[in-house]
Design a protein around this motif. Structure first.
Motif, PDB file in Angstrom:
ATOM      1  N   ALA A  37       1.229  -1.095   0.108  1.00 44.47           N
ATOM      2  CA  ALA A  37       0.323   0.322   0.239  1.00 44.47           C
ATOM      3  C   ALA A  37       1.047   1.657  -0.159  1.00 44.47           C
ATOM      4  O   ALA A  37       1.875   1.540   0.473  1.00 44.47           O
ATOM      5  N   THR A  38       0.059   2.270  -0.517  1.00 49.42           N
ATOM      6  CA  THR A  38       1.051   3.696  -0.909  1.00 49.42           C
ATOM      7  C   THR A  38       0.649   4.263   0.411  1.00 49.42           C
ATOM      8  O   THR A  38      -0.445   4.305   0.511  1.00 49.42           O
ATOM      9  N   ASP A  39       2.155   5.378   0.375  1.00 48.07           N
ATOM     10  CA  ASP A  39       1.825   6.710   1.360  1.00 48.07           C
ATOM     11  C   ASP A  39       1.406   5.735   2.907  1.00 48.07           C
ATOM     12  O   ASP A  39       0.820   7.144   3.304  1.00 48.07           O
ATOM     13  N   ILE A  56       6.271   3.912   1.133  1.00 46.54           N
ATOM     14  CA  ILE A  56       6.663   4.347   0.280  1.00 46.54           C
ATOM     15  C   ILE A  56       5.271   5.224  -0.363  1.00 46.54           C
ATOM     16  O   ILE A  56       3.946   5.077  -0.534  1.00 46.54           O
ATOM     17  N   SER A  57       5.997   6.594  -1.652  1.00 43.10           N
ATOM     18  CA  SER A  57       4.862   6.983  -1.441  1.00 43.10           C
ATOM     19  C   SER A  57       3.980   7.192  -3.206  1.00 43.10           C
ATOM     20  O   SER A  57       4.934   6.226  -3.790  1.00 43.10           O
ATOM     21  N   SER A  58       2.509   7.439  -3.280  1.00 44.18           N
ATOM     22  CA  SER A  58       1.757   7.530  -4.488  1.00 44.18           C
ATOM     23  C   SER A  58       3.223   7.872  -6.128  1.00 44.18           C
ATOM     24  O   SER A  58       3.463   6.776  -6.836  1.00 44.18           O
ATOM     25  N   GLY A  59       3.565   9.222  -5.700  1.00 44.30           N
ATOM     26  CA  GLY A  59       4.548   9.012  -6.300  1.00 44.30           C
ATOM     27  C   GLY A  59       5.344   8.773  -7.163  1.00 44.30           C
ATOM     28  O   GLY A  59       5.899   8.358  -7.894  1.00 44.30           O
ATOM     29  N   GLY A 155      10.036   8.949  12.071  1.00 47.20           N
ATOM     30  CA  GLY A 155      11.146   7.540  12.240  1.00 47.20           C
ATOM     31  C   GLY A 155      11.208   6.590  11.498  1.00 47.20           C
ATOM     32  O   GLY A 155      11.951   5.430  11.081  1.00 47.20           O
ATOM     33  N   VAL A 156      10.603   7.156  10.247  1.00 47.15           N
ATOM     34  CA  VAL A 156      10.209   6.039   9.377  1.00 47.15           C
ATOM     35  C   VAL A 156      11.411   6.435   8.074  1.00 47.15           C
ATOM     36  O   VAL A 156      11.524   7.436   8.226  1.00 47.15           O
ATOM     37  N   LEU A 157      11.709   5.435   7.242  1.00 49.04           N
ATOM     38  CA  LEU A 157      11.750   5.142   6.381  1.00 49.04           C
ATOM     39  C   LEU A 157      11.399   6.078   5.235  1.00 49.04           C
ATOM     40  O   LEU A 157      11.161   5.372   4.356  1.00 49.04           O
ATOM     41  N   GLU A 158      11.648   6.900   4.379  1.00 48.06           N
ATOM     42  CA  GLU A 158      10.612   7.026   3.415  1.00 48.06           C
ATOM     43  C   GLU A 158      11.345   6.148   1.895  1.00 48.06           C
ATOM     44  O   GLU A 158      12.875   6.690   1.191  1.00 48.06           O
ATOM     45  N   VAL A 159      11.121   5.784   1.127  1.00 45.77           N
ATOM     46  CA  VAL A 159      12.132   5.110  -0.146  1.00 45.77           C
ATOM     47  C   VAL A 159      11.203   6.506  -1.169  1.00 45.77           C
ATOM     48  O   VAL A 159      10.625   6.635  -1.644  1.00 45.77           O
ATOM     49  N   LEU A 160      12.372   6.560  -1.847  1.00 44.93           N
ATOM     50  CA  LEU A 160      12.814   7.659  -2.594  1.00 44.93           C
ATOM     51  C   LEU A 160      12.675   7.304  -4.290  1.00 44.93           C
ATOM     52  O   LEU A 160      12.128   8.468  -5.050  1.00 44.93           O
ATOM     53  N   GLU A 161      13.435   5.905  -4.706  1.00 43.17           N
ATOM     54  CA  GLU A 161      13.471   5.436  -5.666  1.00 43.17           C
ATOM     55  C   GLU A 161      13.410   3.915  -5.330  1.00 43.17           C
ATOM     56  O   GLU A 161      14.151   3.643  -4.251  1.00 43.17           O
ATOM     57  N   PHE A 162      13.039   3.242  -6.327  1.00 41.16           N
ATOM     58  CA  PHE A 162      13.325   1.563  -5.628  1.00 41.16           C
ATOM     59  C   PHE A 162      13.651   1.027  -7.326  1.00 41.16           C
ATOM     60  O   PHE A 162      12.803   1.062  -8.502  1.00 41.16           O
TER      61      PHE A 162
END
Length: 346
Positions: A37-39, A56-59, A155-162
């Motif tokens: 799930a995103t966001d 993981i954001s929607s973008g 404190g969450v790891l934000e995924v920038l790209e994958f």
């Protein structure tokens, strides 16, 4: 802080892993499931995230989700289908997209003819989960990816790209994402009918026991196959080593045989030479062959005596009178010339 992590064994959001019978190809069993799930943060820390949850954001999803297309799905029989086994790939992803509710979905097919046991196992457990609402036996999919992440304020790891590298088919209980409306874990279990008869309860217990034994048998079978493969590898290495030793021994024996033959030939030649020398030393001296003078040869042919041939001209005239063959005549004249010339020089 920006870091690159490899989620090689991460367990992400699991959605019902649904198989379809609509496929017309005999080796394709279509499937559809949600990966994450995103966001929203994951409910637990995936492997490789250093104990932190990820988001993981929607973008980011829309930009990178296509990297899962063409990647494979694996299943882990050894650990009871609760983990990843990247070397045991049974399916492929053909399509990846984000739905309006914010979930990342993938579609594809399992190689049904090649892995009929996988298809049968998924359908069996999904059937039990649907019939009795046993969420622990619901199958889902867990993604595998390499990602660049950054610490967020919460404190969450934000995924920038994958980059998606694959996924695993596993029980929903093993997932890190469990909060979406599709997660089997969040379905409320139906209350057990207290009016069940002892026979029904006993049948359910027997079914659970048979299920546990079946899982143990599958695990033992896989371990046996692994052991047999190891034994075959050991045998092959032994055969290869024996072949090398045999070839080395054959080469050494050939060289030794050639050397021995050469030594025997040399000894035979040396013996032959020694025998020749010994034979020559034991042979008595041959008598010296007496050579006739020109005058004696002339007398032998019936010509003038040796005393009358005092000069070369007289000798040659005597030879001509004999009418000898040209060769004999020339030989006598040449020998007389040599002998008379030697006397004149003395």
């Amino acid at each position: 802080m920006l870091a690159t992590l490899k989620f090689s064994k991460s367990s992400m959001r699991v959605q019902d892993f649904k198989l379809s019978d609509a496929g017309t190809h005999p080796n394709k069993a279509p499937f559809k499931c949600a990966l994450f799930a995103t966001d929203v943060p994951s409910d637990g820390p995936p492997g490789g995230a250093g104990g932190k949850k990820i988001r993981i954001s929607s973008g980011v999803c829309d930009k990178n989700l296509h990297t899962f297309v063409g990647m494979a799905l694996n299943i882990d029989y050894v650990n009871g289908m609760t983990d990843h086994d990247p070397r045991f790939k049974v399916a492929v992803i053909e399509k990846a997209y984000r739905s309006m509710d914010g979930n990342a979905w993938v579609e594809g097919y399992i190689y049904a003819k090649d892995f009929p046991d996988v298809v049968a196992t998924i359908r069996y457990y999904n059937g039990l989960a649907a019939e009795h609402n046993w969420s622990e036996y619901q199958f889902g999919a867990s993604l595998e990816m390499e990602a660049a992440v950054q610490d967020a304020e919460d404190g969450v790891l934000e995924v920038l790209e994958f980059c998606g590298t694959g996924a695993a088919i596993l029980f929903a209980e093993a997932a890190a994402y469990k909060t979406t409306s599709f997660a089997a874990k969040n379905n409320k279990p139906k209350e057990v009918d207290v009016a069940m008869t002892p026979e029904q309860i006993k049948a359910m217990q027997d079914s659970m026991e048979a299920l546990s034994k079946g899982m143990a048998t599958i695990t033992a079978s896989v371990q046996t196959v692994v052991s047999e493969v190891g034994a075959i590898k050991t045998d092959l290495e032994s055969v290869k080593a024996a072949k090398v030793d045999t070839e080395k021994k054959t080469t050494e024996e050939t060289i030794a045989a050639e050397l021995k033959a050469a030594q025997e030939k040399t000894a035979a030649v040396e013996k032959e030479l020694a025998d020749l020398k010994a034979s020559k030393s034991n042979t008595p001296n041959e008598p010296v062959r007496k050579t006739l003078s020109a005058s004696q040869l002339l007398s032998k042919h019936g010509g003038t005596s040796a005393e009358d041939a005092t000069d070369i001209h007289t000798f040659c005239a005597a030879v001509d009178r004999l009418n000898l063959p040209p060769g004999d005549s020339l030989k006598l004249k040449m020998q007389a010339r040599a002998e008379l010339g030697a006397k004149e020089n003395v």
